[in-house]
Design a protein around this motif. Structure first.
Motif, PDB file in Angstrom:
ATOM      1  N   ILE A 104     -10.802   4.584 -12.048  1.00  0.00           N
ATOM      2  CA  ILE A 104     -10.858   5.560 -10.960  1.00  0.00           C
ATOM      3  C   ILE A 104      -9.446   5.954 -10.547  1.00  0.00           C
ATOM      4  O   ILE A 104      -8.473   5.251 -10.827  1.00  0.00           O
ATOM      5  CB  ILE A 104     -11.630   5.036  -9.726  1.00  0.00           C
ATOM      6  N   LYS A 105      -9.378   7.086  -9.874  1.00  0.00           N
ATOM      7  CA  LYS A 105      -8.110   7.581  -9.359  1.00  0.00           C
ATOM      8  C   LYS A 105      -8.243   7.758  -7.855  1.00  0.00           C
ATOM      9  O   LYS A 105      -9.254   8.251  -7.370  1.00  0.00           O
ATOM     10  CB  LYS A 105      -7.769   8.911 -10.027  1.00  0.00           C
ATOM     11  N   LEU A 106      -7.215   7.323  -7.122  1.00  0.00           N
ATOM     12  CA  LEU A 106      -7.171   7.443  -5.670  1.00  0.00           C
ATOM     13  C   LEU A 106      -5.960   8.287  -5.282  1.00  0.00           C
ATOM     14  O   LEU A 106      -4.962   8.300  -5.997  1.00  0.00           O
ATOM     15  CB  LEU A 106      -6.995   6.086  -4.996  1.00  0.00           C
ATOM     16  N   SER A 107      -6.064   8.907  -4.135  1.00  0.00           N
ATOM     17  CA  SER A 107      -4.955   9.663  -3.583  1.00  0.00           C
ATOM     18  C   SER A 107      -4.539   9.012  -2.265  1.00  0.00           C
ATOM     19  O   SER A 107      -5.386   8.701  -1.429  1.00  0.00           O
ATOM     20  CB  SER A 107      -5.396  11.103  -3.346  1.00  0.00           C
ATOM     21  N   VAL A 108      -3.247   8.783  -2.092  1.00  0.00           N
ATOM     22  CA  VAL A 108      -2.729   8.184  -0.857  1.00  0.00           C
ATOM     23  C   VAL A 108      -2.151   9.302   0.002  1.00  0.00           C
ATOM     24  O   VAL A 108      -1.218   9.989  -0.409  1.00  0.00           O
ATOM     25  CB  VAL A 108      -1.648   7.118  -1.162  1.00  0.00           C
ATOM     26  N   LEU A 109      -2.729   9.485   1.178  1.00  0.00           N
ATOM     27  CA  LEU A 109      -2.274  10.541   2.082  1.00  0.00           C
ATOM     28  C   LEU A 109      -1.021  10.095   2.830  1.00  0.00           C
ATOM     29  O   LEU A 109      -0.784   8.892   3.004  1.00  0.00           O
ATOM     30  CB  LEU A 109      -3.384  10.890   3.073  1.00  0.00           C
ATOM     31  N   ASP A 110      -0.255  11.058   3.305  1.00  0.00           N
ATOM     32  CA  ASP A 110       0.989  10.759   4.018  1.00  0.00           C
ATOM     33  C   ASP A 110       0.740  10.006   5.324  1.00  0.00           C
ATOM     34  O   ASP A 110       1.552   9.178   5.727  1.00  0.00           O
ATOM     35  CB  ASP A 110       1.749  12.045   4.333  1.00  0.00           C
ATOM     36  N   ASN A 111      -0.395  10.285   5.981  1.00  0.00           N
ATOM     37  CA  ASN A 111      -0.652   9.648   7.276  1.00  0.00           C
ATOM     38  C   ASN A 111      -1.163   8.208   7.140  1.00  0.00           C
ATOM     39  O   ASN A 111      -1.452   7.561   8.133  1.00  0.00           O
ATOM     40  CB  ASN A 111      -1.632  10.474   8.111  1.00  0.00           C
ATOM     41  N   SER A 112      -1.266   7.693   5.929  1.00  0.00           N
ATOM     42  CA  SER A 112      -1.745   6.312   5.757  1.00  0.00           C
ATOM     43  C   SER A 112      -0.689   5.295   6.176  1.00  0.00           C
ATOM     44  O   SER A 112      -1.002   4.162   6.496  1.00  0.00           O
ATOM     45  CB  SER A 112      -2.146   6.058   4.303  1.00  0.00           C
ATOM     46  N   GLY A 113       0.584   5.701   6.132  1.00  0.00           N
ATOM     47  CA  GLY A 113       1.655   4.787   6.500  1.00  0.00           C
ATOM     48  C   GLY A 113       1.957   3.757   5.437  1.00  0.00           C
ATOM     49  O   GLY A 113       2.658   2.792   5.692  1.00  0.00           O
ATOM     50  N   MET A 114       1.411   3.960   4.238  1.00  0.00           N
ATOM     51  CA  MET A 114       1.622   3.014   3.141  1.00  0.00           C
ATOM     52  C   MET A 114       2.260   3.717   1.952  1.00  0.00           C
ATOM     53  O   MET A 114       1.995   4.877   1.693  1.00  0.00           O
ATOM     54  CB  MET A 114       0.294   2.407   2.679  1.00  0.00           C
ATOM     55  N   ASP A 115       3.068   2.969   1.254  1.00  0.00           N
ATOM     56  CA  ASP A 115       3.622   3.435  -0.008  1.00  0.00           C
ATOM     57  C   ASP A 115       2.519   3.307  -1.061  1.00  0.00           C
ATOM     58  O   ASP A 115       1.783   2.308  -1.047  1.00  0.00           O
ATOM     59  CB  ASP A 115       4.827   2.548  -0.350  1.00  0.00           C
ATOM     60  N   PRO A 116       2.359   4.256  -1.984  1.00  0.00           N
ATOM     61  CA  PRO A 116       1.300   4.141  -3.003  1.00  0.00           C
ATOM     62  C   PRO A 116       1.384   2.860  -3.837  1.00  0.00           C
ATOM     63  O   PRO A 116       0.357   2.258  -4.155  1.00  0.00           O
ATOM     64  CB  PRO A 116       1.509   5.378  -3.869  1.00  0.00           C
ATOM     65  N   ARG A 117       2.591   2.402  -4.153  1.00  0.00           N
ATOM     66  CA  ARG A 117       2.744   1.164  -4.936  1.00  0.00           C
ATOM     67  C   ARG A 117       2.245  -0.040  -4.130  1.00  0.00           C
ATOM     68  O   ARG A 117       1.554  -0.911  -4.639  1.00  0.00           O
ATOM     69  CB  ARG A 117       4.209   0.987  -5.323  1.00  0.00           C
ATOM     70  N   GLU A 118       2.586  -0.053  -2.855  1.00  0.00           N
ATOM     71  CA  GLU A 118       2.147  -1.130  -1.960  1.00  0.00           C
ATOM     72  C   GLU A 118       0.622  -1.132  -1.825  1.00  0.00           C
ATOM     73  O   GLU A 118      -0.015  -2.188  -1.876  1.00  0.00           O
ATOM     74  CB  GLU A 118       2.803  -0.911  -0.591  1.00  0.00           C
ATOM     75  N   ALA A 119       0.032   0.052  -1.679  1.00  0.00           N
ATOM     76  CA  ALA A 119      -1.422   0.168  -1.578  1.00  0.00           C
ATOM     77  C   ALA A 119      -2.093  -0.313  -2.857  1.00  0.00           C
ATOM     78  O   ALA A 119      -3.093  -1.040  -2.818  1.00  0.00           O
ATOM     79  CB  ALA A 119      -1.820   1.609  -1.284  1.00  0.00           C
ATOM     80  N   SER A 120      -1.542   0.058  -4.009  1.00  0.00           N
ATOM     81  CA  SER A 120      -2.091  -0.370  -5.296  1.00  0.00           C
ATOM     82  C   SER A 120      -2.060  -1.882  -5.422  1.00  0.00           C
ATOM     83  O   SER A 120      -3.056  -2.503  -5.834  1.00  0.00           O
ATOM     84  CB  SER A 120      -1.298   0.267  -6.442  1.00  0.00           C
ATOM     85  N   ASP A 121      -0.952  -2.496  -5.053  1.00  0.00           N
ATOM     86  CA  ASP A 121      -0.831  -3.951  -5.127  1.00  0.00           C
ATOM     87  C   ASP A 121      -1.839  -4.656  -4.219  1.00  0.00           C
ATOM     88  O   ASP A 121      -2.443  -5.653  -4.606  1.00  0.00           O
ATOM     89  CB  ASP A 121       0.591  -4.395  -4.773  1.00  0.00           C
ATOM     90  N   MET A 122      -2.042  -4.121  -3.005  1.00  0.00           N
ATOM     91  CA  MET A 122      -2.984  -4.722  -2.066  1.00  0.00           C
ATOM     92  C   MET A 122      -4.417  -4.627  -2.580  1.00  0.00           C
ATOM     93  O   MET A 122      -5.174  -5.592  -2.512  1.00  0.00           O
ATOM     94  CB  MET A 122      -2.872  -4.050  -0.692  1.00  0.00           C
ATOM     95  N   ILE A 123      -4.787  -3.459  -3.104  1.00  0.00           N
ATOM     96  CA  ILE A 123      -6.148  -3.263  -3.619  1.00  0.00           C
ATOM     97  C   ILE A 123      -6.383  -4.146  -4.833  1.00  0.00           C
ATOM     98  O   ILE A 123      -7.429  -4.790  -4.960  1.00  0.00           O
ATOM     99  CB  ILE A 123      -6.393  -1.768  -3.957  1.00  0.00           C
ATOM    100  N   CYS A 124      -5.405  -4.208  -5.731  1.00  0.00           N
ATOM    101  CA  CYS A 124      -5.554  -5.014  -6.949  1.00  0.00           C
ATOM    102  C   CYS A 124      -5.677  -6.503  -6.630  1.00  0.00           C
ATOM    103  O   CYS A 124      -6.473  -7.207  -7.248  1.00  0.00           O
ATOM    104  CB  CYS A 124      -4.387  -4.775  -7.894  1.00  0.00           C
TER     105      CYS A 124
END
Length: 97
Positions: A46-66
């Motif tokens: 799957i592919k996810l999109s990280v919005l600017d208002n999330s306050g998270m870096d996409p790499r950081e979000a990927s690591d947390m989800i994984c």
């Protein structure tokens, strides 16, 4: 753990798909993770999109989800994240060796 060759193959598959989830200001919470887990079981990639208002870096979000789901982070490019997890019930994607 997937190899470099397998990662390249998964990236080529992910090139054709659109993001099905958006990570916004709600952040990464249990309901969001359960939706991602269900989608990974059904689709495997799957592919996810990280919005600017999330306050998270996409790499950081990927690591947390994984780490929470035990999936593989295939690619983080710009604000897009690609995740892979082999389906337990009906695997569809055959990875190269």
């Amino acid at each position: 753990m997937i190899t470099t060759k397998q990662r390249a193959y998964l990236r080529s598959l992910a090139n054709k798909i659109e993001p099905i989830f958006q990570l916004g200001k709600g952040g990464i919470e249990a309901p969001f993770l359960s939706q991602i887990e269900a989608a990974l079981e059904k689709r495997e990639i799957i592919k996810l999109s990280v919005l600017d208002n999330s306050g998270m870096d996409p790499r950081e979000a990927s690591d947390m989800i994984c780490s929470a789901l035990g999936c593989e982070g295939v690619q983080v490019i710009g604000s897009k994240i690609v995740l892979y997890k082999k389906s337990k019930n009906n695997p569809k994607i055959e990875l190269p060796r």
